[in-house]
Write a protein that holds these residues in place. Sequence first.
Motif, PDB file in Angstrom:
ATOM      1  N   VAL A 255     -12.150  -9.775  10.304  1.00  0.00           N
ATOM      2  CA  VAL A 255     -10.789  -9.267  10.483  1.00  0.00           C
ATOM      3  C   VAL A 255     -10.105  -9.192   9.126  1.00  0.00           C
ATOM      4  O   VAL A 255     -10.170 -10.148   8.329  1.00  0.00           O
ATOM      5  CB  VAL A 255      -9.975 -10.175  11.426  1.00  0.00           C
ATOM      6  N   ILE A 256      -9.453  -8.055   8.832  1.00  0.00           N
ATOM      7  CA  ILE A 256      -8.697  -7.917   7.597  1.00  0.00           C
ATOM      8  C   ILE A 256      -7.427  -8.760   7.701  1.00  0.00           C
ATOM      9  O   ILE A 256      -6.580  -8.520   8.563  1.00  0.00           O
ATOM     10  CB  ILE A 256      -8.346  -6.447   7.321  1.00  0.00           C
ATOM     11  N   VAL A 257      -7.307  -9.742   6.822  1.00  0.00           N
ATOM     12  CA  VAL A 257      -6.169 -10.671   6.890  1.00  0.00           C
ATOM     13  C   VAL A 257      -5.226 -10.544   5.694  1.00  0.00           C
ATOM     14  O   VAL A 257      -4.129 -11.105   5.721  1.00  0.00           O
ATOM     15  CB  VAL A 257      -6.656 -12.129   7.004  1.00  0.00           C
ATOM     16  N   ASP A 258      -5.659  -9.812   4.653  1.00  0.00           N
ATOM     17  CA  ASP A 258      -4.787  -9.670   3.492  1.00  0.00           C
ATOM     18  C   ASP A 258      -5.213  -8.452   2.689  1.00  0.00           C
ATOM     19  O   ASP A 258      -6.364  -7.998   2.789  1.00  0.00           O
ATOM     20  CB  ASP A 258      -4.854 -10.928   2.614  1.00  0.00           C
ATOM     21  N   HIS A 259      -4.276  -7.897   1.910  1.00  0.00           N
ATOM     22  CA  HIS A 259      -4.497  -6.702   1.102  1.00  0.00           C
ATOM     23  C   HIS A 259      -4.046  -6.965  -0.332  1.00  0.00           C
ATOM     24  O   HIS A 259      -3.132  -7.758  -0.569  1.00  0.00           O
ATOM     25  CB  HIS A 259      -3.692  -5.506   1.629  1.00  0.00           C
ATOM     26  N   PHE A 260      -4.666  -6.241  -1.258  1.00  0.00           N
ATOM     27  CA  PHE A 260      -4.220  -6.242  -2.655  1.00  0.00           C
ATOM     28  C   PHE A 260      -4.313  -4.819  -3.165  1.00  0.00           C
ATOM     29  O   PHE A 260      -5.358  -4.172  -3.018  1.00  0.00           O
ATOM     30  CB  PHE A 260      -5.101  -7.158  -3.510  1.00  0.00           C
TER      31      PHE A 260
END
Length: 209
Positions: A37-42
């Motif tokens: 699951v994608i939990v954070d972005h940069f």
Amino acid sequence: MNSANSVVVLDFETTGLSPTQGDRAIEIGAVKLQQGVIVDHFQQLINPGFRITHFIEQYTGITNAMLNEAPSSHIVMHDFADFMGDANLVAHNASFDQRFLDAELARIHRHYSGRFACSMLVARRIYPDASNHQLSTLVAHNRIEQQGDFHRALADAEMTALLWQHILDTLCQRWQCQAPSFAMMAALQKQPKANLERFFAKYADNQSS
């Protein structure tokens, strides 16, 4: 954690192909996956300190005007090093992104302890019937819903993450690989295509023993 579905997936947009020839990163995008699951972005544009070519502007949609307002690599790469921590890393055509990551981090004397895996190399073994193994082709081949524009770093990182998860799902369905480890994926990308059945049989035996 050595799970293949808990990684940082990254992508660089750059001024050219080789940091050893003076090319620099102009954008980095990344997503953090935890248990698939994608939990954070940069995402951050990077001012390379010189004007980029018209070709790169057209190819990426990133303009010199945008980069003039962007922070330096020194600032961005410190932030990104903190973001990725000690996670294992995935990129599409990872040798390219690894070269730029290494070069930009070397400028600020930062390092990382994670290992790299390449979604393109794995896909060549898992989807040999794809017409080619570019990211956009594999997304279409596997009927993955496209999000954002290709050749922007965050959109490419997000699509690579979705492709990576699709690859892991394919391994579970086709070869009964439950909870593949990152080490297994790193080994898989080096396997001759003719050796896949033997490779997965050995993996299954190791899991059951």
